[in-house]
Write a protein that holds these residues in place. Sequence first.
Motif, mmCIF file in Angstrom:
data_model
loop_
_atom_site.group_PDB
_atom_site.id
_atom_site.type_symbol
_atom_site.label_atom_id
_atom_site.label_comp_id
_atom_site.label_asym_id
_atom_site.label_seq_id
_atom_site.Cartn_x
_atom_site.Cartn_y
_atom_site.Cartn_z
ATOM 1 N N ALA A 76 41.068 120.460 82.911
ATOM 2 C CA ALA A 76 40.430 119.490 83.554
ATOM 3 C C ALA A 76 40.231 119.417 85.062
ATOM 4 C CB ALA A 76 40.672 117.837 83.127
ATOM 5 N N SER A 77 41.432 119.807 85.525
ATOM 6 C CA SER A 77 41.749 119.750 87.009
ATOM 7 C C SER A 77 40.799 121.041 87.306
ATOM 8 C CB SER A 77 43.171 119.967 87.381
ATOM 9 O OG SER A 77 43.918 119.021 87.020
ATOM 10 N N SER A 78 40.991 122.387 86.708
ATOM 11 C CA SER A 78 40.208 123.333 87.314
ATOM 12 C C SER A 78 38.624 123.118 87.308
ATOM 13 C CB SER A 78 40.655 124.538 86.293
ATOM 14 O OG SER A 78 39.816 125.725 86.708
ATOM 15 N N GLY A 79 38.023 122.707 85.863
ATOM 16 C CA GLY A 79 36.700 122.571 85.881
ATOM 17 C C GLY A 79 36.087 121.494 86.915
ATOM 18 N N LEU A 80 36.939 120.299 86.987
ATOM 19 C CA LEU A 80 36.502 119.234 87.918
ATOM 20 C C LEU A 80 36.584 119.796 89.465
ATOM 21 C CD1 LEU A 80 37.928 116.242 86.158
ATOM 22 C CD2 LEU A 80 35.665 116.669 86.260
ATOM 23 N N ALA A 81 37.603 120.506 89.789
ATOM 24 C CA ALA A 81 37.700 121.079 91.202
ATOM 25 C C ALA A 81 36.608 121.775 91.403
ATOM 26 C CB ALA A 81 38.908 121.639 91.366
ATOM 27 N N VAL A 105 40.679 136.738 83.919
ATOM 28 C CA VAL A 105 39.225 136.872 83.824
ATOM 29 C C VAL A 105 38.562 135.566 83.518
ATOM 30 C CG1 VAL A 105 37.177 138.236 83.101
ATOM 31 C CG2 VAL A 105 39.377 139.297 83.461
ATOM 32 N N ALA A 106 39.252 134.806 82.708
ATOM 33 C CA ALA A 106 38.605 133.395 81.980
ATOM 34 C C ALA A 106 38.700 132.610 83.234
ATOM 35 C CB ALA A 106 39.482 133.128 80.813
ATOM 36 N N VAL A 107 39.629 132.763 84.118
ATOM 37 C CA VAL A 107 39.691 131.882 85.144
ATOM 38 C C VAL A 107 38.350 132.109 86.015
ATOM 39 C CG1 VAL A 107 40.856 131.229 87.275
ATOM 40 C CG2 VAL A 107 41.929 131.323 85.259
ATOM 41 N N SER A 108 38.260 133.350 86.291
ATOM 42 C CA SER A 108 37.127 133.921 87.020
ATOM 43 C C SER A 108 35.612 133.332 86.736
ATOM 44 C CB SER A 108 36.715 135.369 87.365
ATOM 45 O OG SER A 108 37.663 135.873 88.207
ATOM 46 N N ALA A 109 35.460 133.349 85.133
ATOM 47 C CA ALA A 109 34.407 132.901 84.484
ATOM 48 C C ALA A 109 34.349 131.320 84.651
ATOM 49 C CB ALA A 109 34.679 133.219 83.083
ATOM 50 N N GLU A 110 35.657 130.607 84.477
ATOM 51 C CA GLU A 110 35.694 129.241 84.734
ATOM 52 C C GLU A 110 35.111 128.655 86.147
ATOM 53 O OE1 GLU A 110 38.790 125.585 84.332
ATOM 54 O OE2 GLU A 110 39.335 127.469 83.490
ATOM 55 N N PHE A 121 33.095 127.493 78.999
ATOM 56 C CA PHE A 121 33.066 126.160 78.589
ATOM 57 C C PHE A 121 33.729 125.149 79.444
ATOM 58 C CE2 PHE A 121 30.992 128.001 74.752
ATOM 59 C CZ PHE A 121 29.884 127.214 74.694
ATOM 60 N N PHE A 122 34.947 125.648 79.807
ATOM 61 C CA PHE A 122 35.785 124.643 80.650
ATOM 62 C C PHE A 122 34.995 124.722 82.071
ATOM 63 C CE2 PHE A 122 39.242 125.678 77.873
ATOM 64 C CZ PHE A 122 39.688 124.111 77.638
ATOM 65 N N GLY A 123 34.544 125.720 82.526
ATOM 66 C CA GLY A 123 33.816 125.684 83.732
ATOM 67 C C GLY A 123 32.671 124.558 83.861
ATOM 68 N N LEU A 124 32.113 124.549 82.572
ATOM 69 C CA LEU A 124 31.118 123.520 82.248
ATOM 70 C C LEU A 124 31.385 122.116 82.109
ATOM 71 C CD1 LEU A 124 28.748 125.510 79.876
ATOM 72 C CD2 LEU A 124 28.237 124.921 82.361
ATOM 73 N N THR A 125 32.774 122.167 81.965
ATOM 74 C CA THR A 125 33.510 121.011 81.529
ATOM 75 C C THR A 125 32.876 120.184 80.144
ATOM 76 O OG1 THR A 125 32.229 119.269 83.015
ATOM 77 C CG2 THR A 125 34.197 120.137 83.859
ATOM 78 N N ALA A 126 32.390 121.198 79.448
ATOM 79 C CA ALA A 126 31.612 120.757 78.131
ATOM 80 C C ALA A 126 32.452 120.244 77.102
ATOM 81 C CB ALA A 126 31.075 121.979 77.468
ATOM 82 N N GLY A 127 33.328 119.079 77.395
ATOM 83 C CA GLY A 127 34.331 118.740 76.577
ATOM 84 C C GLY A 127 34.022 118.310 75.190
ATOM 85 N N HIS A 128 32.943 117.800 74.749
ATOM 86 C CA HIS A 128 32.179 117.454 73.506
ATOM 87 C C HIS A 128 32.334 118.863 72.576
ATOM 88 C CE1 HIS A 128 28.665 118.454 75.883
ATOM 89 N NE2 HIS A 128 28.154 118.413 74.691
ATOM 90 N N ILE A 129 31.791 119.980 73.428
ATOM 91 C CA ILE A 129 31.453 121.144 72.647
ATOM 92 C C ILE A 129 32.746 121.802 72.248
ATOM 93 C CG2 ILE A 129 30.626 123.590 72.896
ATOM 94 C CD1 ILE A 129 28.340 121.394 72.770
ATOM 95 N N ILE A 130 33.775 121.844 73.361
ATOM 96 C CA ILE A 130 35.099 122.088 72.920
ATOM 97 C C ILE A 130 35.794 121.385 72.009
ATOM 98 C CG2 ILE A 130 37.587 122.442 74.124
ATOM 99 C CD1 ILE A 130 35.918 122.666 76.818
ATOM 100 N N ARG A 131 35.720 120.092 71.860
ATOM 101 C CA ARG A 131 36.256 119.534 70.836
ATOM 102 C C ARG A 131 35.534 119.572 69.361
ATOM 103 N NH1 ARG A 131 34.029 114.156 71.377
ATOM 104 N NH2 ARG A 131 32.153 115.269 70.269
ATOM 105 N N ASN A 132 34.207 119.633 69.467
ATOM 106 C CA ASN A 132 33.534 119.982 68.156
ATOM 107 C C ASN A 132 33.974 121.408 67.559
ATOM 108 O OD1 ASN A 132 32.310 117.460 68.246
ATOM 109 N ND2 ASN A 132 30.529 118.074 69.143
ATOM 110 N N GLN A 184 26.659 120.222 78.939
ATOM 111 C CA GLN A 184 27.344 119.526 79.708
ATOM 112 C C GLN A 184 27.462 117.912 79.139
ATOM 113 O OE1 GLN A 184 25.435 120.913 83.746
ATOM 114 N NE2 GLN A 184 27.597 121.121 83.972
ATOM 115 N N PRO A 185 28.438 117.332 79.783
ATOM 116 C CA PRO A 185 28.419 115.759 79.306
ATOM 117 C C PRO A 185 27.255 114.936 80.047
ATOM 118 C CG PRO A 185 30.220 116.298 81.135
ATOM 119 C CD PRO A 185 29.590 117.765 80.677
#
Length: 472
Positions: free
Chosen positions: A72-77, A315-320, A402-413, A470-471
């Motif tokens: 959450a900190s990474s995506g929001l930042a 690399v995932a952090v780069s993507a995020e 998906f974390f970069g998008l902060t797509a929490g609902h997709i991640i949860r589902n 996205q949310p």
Amino acid sequence: MSATTSPIDTRYAHIIAIALPVLLANLAMPLQSVIDTAIVGNMNDTAKLAGMGLAIQLLSLLLVSFNFLQYASSGLAAQALGQLASVTTLENNDKLEANTAAVAHLQPTPLLSILQRALLLAIVIGAVLLIAKPWLIEFGLQALAANPESGAAATTYLGVRFWGVIAELMNFAFIGWFAGQGRTRYMLYQQSFIAVVNIVLTLFFVYGMNLGLVGVALGTTIAFWLGVVLALWLSRRHLKLSWRALWHTDPEYFTRQKMLRLFSLNKDIFIRTLILTLSFAWITRLSAQSGDVILAANAILLQVLSISAFALDGVAVSAETLSGQAAGRRDWLRFRIIIKRTGVVSYGLAMVLSTIWWLAMPTYLTAMTNIEPVFALAVDYQYYAVLLPLVGVGAYWLDGIFFGLTAGHIIRNAALLLAGIFFPLSWLLYQQWDMTGIWLSVWCLLLLRLLILGGFLLRAQQTGSYEQLQPD
């Protein structure tokens, strides 16, 4: 996109430039666990090594369940940085770190408030876990089907490690906050510092003071607390603030709406991470049900997954980071480019990692244990571990997007769908093939994550509407 804003750098060289320090920093994290496991693995006591595996898994179940603090900190930042950059004219747009430093200096409060909220949540959660320590250890070891001897060893180790849970949760927040802004150098400094201090202290406590498992746990606990001190200093330096200003909160960024937004995202990520950690806890339980030798061998082999996952997370952090900045600017053309190029880099790195493991596995297993039955079983199943980077890379790469998008609902589902398939499938595999079934379950867990997240992303690409990810 504002005409005064430079485009997001999507070159392969830039993706690697972001990923490399993260990769090096991340490798410092599992290295601590590998050193700890190797020390215990050479105590010539199968129960202690099995207990170490149980303890690490239980801690992962408790702590990694809350690593939404990192994501959450990474995506929001990242999105906050993208939004600030879209309205800020920067004279030097040559390097990402120059950009992030300039933006953070001009507008520190939004970024600082994200860190403050994450740290506050880490302290509260950590305090609750520490208070509940006796019950969590007892119930957790029962749930993991611990045998009496290995359970006693795990209890000894966990009794000390629990005093560092607050620091470990705060560490998640710092990692995500630095990563979301592309400040990967600071991640490297922080994680390398923790790893070096941990290794030095652990060796001293175990071999210098003969503290055994207590010494292994004590070295790790102290190292994480010292890491928090360093991370606070790096944060203050990054934002160019005094120590007093670092703790100053702006009510504008702690409104009910902003807190609920953070909670909503954290809730979805918490559900996803809890399901993943329960999945690995389930795999550990299956190993424990098969005896201490299998549990100990898998504790060694699964370190390969831990090391590889942390490396691929670079690399995932780069993507995020890049996808988060593209989403903040609504630059969907570059978002598609980011997906493609980070995918190429991810799979290229996975091939390199599997090759390295293939060459290094004989030496690795010899160093990890002197217990003959454990060593022999690990040798028999080594190639399942060697292929883990290639099997799991897609899951980590799409997680970053998906974390970069902060797509929490997709991640949860996606996680809920994963749970519905994985648990019954893994039970059938275990019943049919025992140890082989356990390793096929690990592979299925990783491949299912790729297929499910890939399905969500493909549907958005076909409709041409990434906003739906996205949310609201």
